[in-house]
Write a protein that holds these residues in place. Sequence first.
Motif, PDB file in Angstrom:
ATOM      1  N   GLU A  53     155.301  73.762 -25.087  1.00 40.11           N
ATOM      2  CA  GLU A  53     153.533  72.942 -24.118  1.00 40.11           C
ATOM      3  C   GLU A  53     152.801  72.351 -25.135  1.00 40.11           C
ATOM      4  OE1 GLU A  53     152.739  76.406 -20.847  1.00 40.11           O
ATOM      5  OE2 GLU A  53     153.944  76.622 -23.224  1.00 40.11           O
ATOM      6  N   VAL A  54     152.188  71.111 -24.892  1.00 37.96           N
ATOM      7  CA  VAL A  54     151.651  70.279 -25.900  1.00 37.96           C
ATOM      8  C   VAL A  54     150.269  69.933 -25.712  1.00 37.96           C
ATOM      9  CG1 VAL A  54     151.391  68.576 -27.401  1.00 37.96           C
ATOM     10  CG2 VAL A  54     153.793  69.346 -27.132  1.00 37.96           C
ATOM     11  N   SER A  55     149.801  70.725 -25.652  1.00 41.01           N
ATOM     12  CA  SER A  55     148.101  70.103 -24.996  1.00 41.01           C
ATOM     13  C   SER A  55     147.097  69.173 -26.203  1.00 41.01           C
ATOM     14  CB  SER A  55     146.889  71.301 -25.852  1.00 41.01           C
ATOM     15  OG  SER A  55     146.866  72.662 -25.004  1.00 41.01           O
ATOM     16  N   ALA A  56     147.448  67.935 -25.036  1.00 34.98           N
ATOM     17  CA  ALA A  56     146.577  66.712 -25.426  1.00 34.98           C
ATOM     18  C   ALA A  56     145.214  66.325 -24.668  1.00 34.98           C
ATOM     19  CB  ALA A  56     147.498  65.419 -25.284  1.00 34.98           C
ATOM     20  N   GLN A  57     144.258  66.928 -25.640  1.00 30.91           N
ATOM     21  CA  GLN A  57     143.061  66.199 -24.740  1.00 30.91           C
ATOM     22  C   GLN A  57     142.585  64.676 -24.517  1.00 30.91           C
ATOM     23  OE1 GLN A  57     140.141  69.219 -26.770  1.00 30.91           O
ATOM     24  NE2 GLN A  57     138.491  67.619 -25.952  1.00 30.91           N
ATOM     25  N   ILE A  58     141.828  64.921 -23.762  1.00 31.05           N
ATOM     26  CA  ILE A  58     141.557  63.747 -23.034  1.00 31.05           C
ATOM     27  C   ILE A  58     139.608  63.758 -23.411  1.00 31.05           C
ATOM     28  CG2 ILE A  58     142.666  63.857 -20.061  1.00 31.05           C
ATOM     29  CD1 ILE A  58     140.627  65.275 -18.873  1.00 31.05           C
ATOM     30  N   THR A  59     139.384  62.592 -23.593  1.00 29.32           N
ATOM     31  CA  THR A  59     138.250  61.462 -24.067  1.00 29.32           C
ATOM     32  C   THR A  59     137.358  61.422 -23.448  1.00 29.32           C
ATOM     33  OG1 THR A  59     139.399  60.471 -24.730  1.00 29.32           O
ATOM     34  CG2 THR A  59     139.732  61.970 -26.581  1.00 29.32           C
ATOM     35  N   ALA A  60     137.801  61.027 -22.206  1.00 26.07           N
ATOM     36  CA  ALA A  60     137.089  60.615 -21.092  1.00 26.07           C
ATOM     37  C   ALA A  60     135.606  61.823 -20.333  1.00 26.07           C
ATOM     38  CB  ALA A  60     137.271  60.181 -19.574  1.00 26.07           C
ATOM     39  N   THR A  61     134.517  61.178 -20.331  1.00 31.63           N
ATOM     40  CA  THR A  61     133.491  62.204 -19.469  1.00 31.63           C
ATOM     41  C   THR A  61     133.400  62.475 -17.902  1.00 31.63           C
ATOM     42  OG1 THR A  61     132.237  60.897 -20.591  1.00 31.63           O
ATOM     43  CG2 THR A  61     133.095  62.337 -22.044  1.00 31.63           C
ATOM     44  N   GLU A  62     133.363  61.607 -17.640  1.00 31.10           N
ATOM     45  CA  GLU A  62     133.343  61.120 -16.246  1.00 31.10           C
ATOM     46  C   GLU A  62     134.402  62.045 -15.164  1.00 31.10           C
ATOM     47  OE1 GLU A  62     130.194  60.717 -14.402  1.00 31.10           O
ATOM     48  OE2 GLU A  62     129.470  61.186 -17.051  1.00 31.10           O
ATOM     49  N   PRO A  64     136.778  60.274 -12.293  1.00 31.74           N
ATOM     50  CA  PRO A  64     137.170  58.917 -12.567  1.00 31.74           C
ATOM     51  C   PRO A  64     138.209  58.458 -13.856  1.00 31.74           C
ATOM     52  CG  PRO A  64     135.313  58.672 -11.295  1.00 31.74           C
ATOM     53  CD  PRO A  64     134.789  59.700 -12.181  1.00 31.74           C
ATOM     54  N   GLU A  65     137.048  58.584 -14.335  1.00 29.42           N
ATOM     55  CA  GLU A  65     138.129  58.210 -15.863  1.00 29.42           C
ATOM     56  C   GLU A  65     139.367  59.488 -16.819  1.00 29.42           C
ATOM     57  OE1 GLU A  65     135.071  57.605 -15.404  1.00 29.42           O
ATOM     58  OE2 GLU A  65     135.068  55.575 -14.937  1.00 29.42           O
ATOM     59  N   MET A  66     138.495  60.855 -16.442  1.00 32.98           N
ATOM     60  CA  MET A  66     139.513  61.790 -16.716  1.00 32.98           C
ATOM     61  C   MET A  66     140.748  61.978 -16.233  1.00 32.98           C
ATOM     62  SD  MET A  66     135.844  64.410 -17.273  1.00 32.98           S
ATOM     63  CE  MET A  66     136.727  65.778 -18.217  1.00 32.98           C
ATOM     64  N   LYS A  67     140.587  61.570 -14.783  1.00 34.49           N
ATOM     65  CA  LYS A  67     141.343  61.633 -13.743  1.00 34.49           C
ATOM     66  C   LYS A  67     142.803  60.619 -14.160  1.00 34.49           C
ATOM     67  CE  LYS A  67     141.668  60.128  -9.011  1.00 34.49           C
ATOM     68  NZ  LYS A  67     141.428  60.311  -7.589  1.00 34.49           N
ATOM     69  N   ALA A  68     142.089  59.302 -14.623  1.00 39.66           N
ATOM     70  CA  ALA A  68     142.988  58.541 -14.575  1.00 39.66           C
ATOM     71  C   ALA A  68     143.923  59.009 -16.520  1.00 39.66           C
ATOM     72  CB  ALA A  68     142.235  56.983 -14.489  1.00 39.66           C
ATOM     73  N   VAL A  82     147.290  68.359 -20.290  1.00 38.27           N
ATOM     74  CA  VAL A  82     146.751  68.391 -20.140  1.00 38.27           C
ATOM     75  C   VAL A  82     145.564  69.298 -20.511  1.00 38.27           C
ATOM     76  CG1 VAL A  82     144.921  66.650 -19.141  1.00 38.27           C
ATOM     77  CG2 VAL A  82     147.302  66.313 -18.977  1.00 38.27           C
ATOM     78  N   LYS A  83     144.131  68.503 -21.869  1.00 35.52           N
ATOM     79  CA  LYS A  83     143.316  69.478 -21.920  1.00 35.52           C
ATOM     80  C   LYS A  83     142.463  68.862 -21.981  1.00 35.52           C
ATOM     81  CE  LYS A  83     142.247  71.857 -26.435  1.00 35.52           C
ATOM     82  NZ  LYS A  83     142.571  71.850 -27.539  1.00 35.52           N
ATOM     83  N   VAL A  84     141.557  70.528 -21.440  1.00 31.74           N
ATOM     84  CA  VAL A  84     140.006  69.083 -19.971  1.00 31.74           C
ATOM     85  C   VAL A  84     138.921  70.058 -20.832  1.00 31.74           C
ATOM     86  CG1 VAL A  84     139.410  69.053 -17.728  1.00 31.74           C
ATOM     87  CG2 VAL A  84     141.433  68.482 -18.267  1.00 31.74           C
ATOM     88  N   PRO A  85     137.891  69.507 -20.542  1.00 29.13           N
ATOM     89  CA  PRO A  85     137.105  70.041 -21.856  1.00 29.13           C
ATOM     90  C   PRO A  85     136.205  71.073 -20.348  1.00 29.13           C
ATOM     91  CG  PRO A  85     136.344  67.686 -21.766  1.00 29.13           C
ATOM     92  CD  PRO A  85     137.959  68.117 -21.452  1.00 29.13           C
ATOM     93  N   MET A  86     135.531  71.763 -20.782  1.00 25.73           N
ATOM     94  CA  MET A  86     134.580  72.987 -19.341  1.00 25.73           C
ATOM     95  C   MET A  86     133.200  72.466 -19.248  1.00 25.73           C
ATOM     96  SD  MET A  86     134.586  74.984 -17.763  1.00 25.73           S
ATOM     97  CE  MET A  86     133.296  75.258 -16.376  1.00 25.73           C
ATOM     98  N   THR A  87     133.200  71.171 -18.446  1.00 29.36           N
ATOM     99  CA  THR A  87     132.494  70.743 -18.115  1.00 29.36           C
ATOM    100  C   THR A  87     132.733  70.404 -16.294  1.00 29.36           C
ATOM    101  OG1 THR A  87     133.178  68.054 -18.240  1.00 29.36           O
ATOM    102  CG2 THR A  87     132.160  68.523 -19.866  1.00 29.36           C
ATOM    103  N   VAL A  88     131.377  69.898 -15.908  1.00 25.03           N
ATOM    104  CA  VAL A  88     131.278  69.880 -13.469  1.00 25.03           C
ATOM    105  C   VAL A  88     132.432  68.999 -13.728  1.00 25.03           C
ATOM    106  CG1 VAL A  88     130.651  69.639 -12.297  1.00 25.03           C
ATOM    107  CG2 VAL A  88     128.855  70.600 -13.773  1.00 25.03           C
ATOM    108  N   GLU A  89     132.434  67.547 -14.752  1.00 24.41           N
ATOM    109  CA  GLU A  89     133.542  67.124 -14.365  1.00 24.41           C
ATOM    110  C   GLU A  89     135.256  67.350 -14.513  1.00 24.41           C
ATOM    111  OE1 GLU A  89     132.379  63.099 -12.788  1.00 24.41           O
ATOM    112  OE2 GLU A  89     130.945  64.491 -12.768  1.00 24.41           O
ATOM    113  N   GLY A  90     134.787  68.302 -15.371  1.00 23.68           N
ATOM    114  CA  GLY A  90     136.125  68.615 -15.557  1.00 23.68           C
ATOM    115  C   GLY A  90     136.613  69.747 -14.786  1.00 23.68           C
ATOM    116  N   LEU A  91     136.028  69.992 -14.145  1.00 22.78           N
ATOM    117  CA  LEU A  91     136.223  71.071 -13.242  1.00 22.78           C
ATOM    118  C   LEU A  91     137.240  70.115 -12.042  1.00 22.78           C
ATOM    119  CD1 LEU A  91     133.222  73.912 -12.836  1.00 22.78           C
ATOM    120  CD2 LEU A  91     135.650  73.905 -14.041  1.00 22.78           C
ATOM    121  N   LYS A  92     136.375  69.376 -11.715  1.00 20.82           N
ATOM    122  CA  LYS A  92     136.992  68.313 -10.736  1.00 20.82           C
ATOM    123  C   LYS A  92     138.740  67.736 -11.348  1.00 20.82           C
ATOM    124  CE  LYS A  92     132.264  66.489  -9.886  1.00 20.82           C
ATOM    125  NZ  LYS A  92     131.752  65.591  -9.609  1.00 20.82           N
ATOM    126  N   THR A  93     138.145  67.261 -12.604  1.00 16.10           N
ATOM    127  CA  THR A  93     139.694  66.807 -13.635  1.00 16.10           C
ATOM    128  C   THR A  93     140.305  68.142 -12.697  1.00 16.10           C
ATOM    129  OG1 THR A  93     138.323  65.399 -14.413  1.00 16.10           O
ATOM    130  CG2 THR A  93     140.761  66.371 -14.994  1.00 16.10           C
TER     131      THR A  93
END
Length: 214
Positions: A53-62, A64-68, A82-93
Amino acid sequence: MKLFIDTANIAKVEEISAWGILDGVTTNPSLVAKEEGADFKETVINMCGLVNEVSAQITATEFPEMKAQADVYSSWHKNVVVKVPMTVEGLKTLNYCSSKGIHTNTTLVFSVPQAIMAAKSGATMISPFVGRLDDLGMDGMDLIADIMEAWNHYKFETQVLVASIRNLEHVVRAATLGAHICTIPYDVFLELPQHDLTDKGLKKFMEDWESISN
Ligand code: G3P
């Protein structure tokens, strides 16, 4: 308990994975920035050849881009998380990734409500940062205790990954609280197999053996 190393340095992952006890790696943009000249994608793929398991962090903040970005990273190797920041957009992701079977690690978790929301969004793992709470004069491990207590009441499959570890005591307390994973910096990792009494005891065994085998 799974043991991860918190680094973007491939040589350190190679060294510790050779011990045979390493389950995964976590990286983040700050750790990647320390490895000047290294190609991020290549590093992640090489690490995936060493651990599960290797966590790689996404850097987009919205979203559509986070999902891509999540789609791209997860296409690199089956072991990418996929490492996702704890934001509302992150929850969607997280919800999106969960629906696609993409494994995720929710980063920058500092509270029980954040932990619960990430779990309800289908996160594979959550990363509460204990050291950064300690830095503020709080006890970061109290957050792990609270999250594990909450987890005992429900059937969340989300694994609790203790992050921002600074010392051995963090690892000990994570284990006694039943946290699922610790991600440990290289210097602290080197301390895990060490104990003064082991060194002293081995020295004495060697001396005694020498005394009879001459
Ligand atoms: O993987 C993220 C986390 O472990 C960061 O740790 O030491 O920068 O707070 P630290």
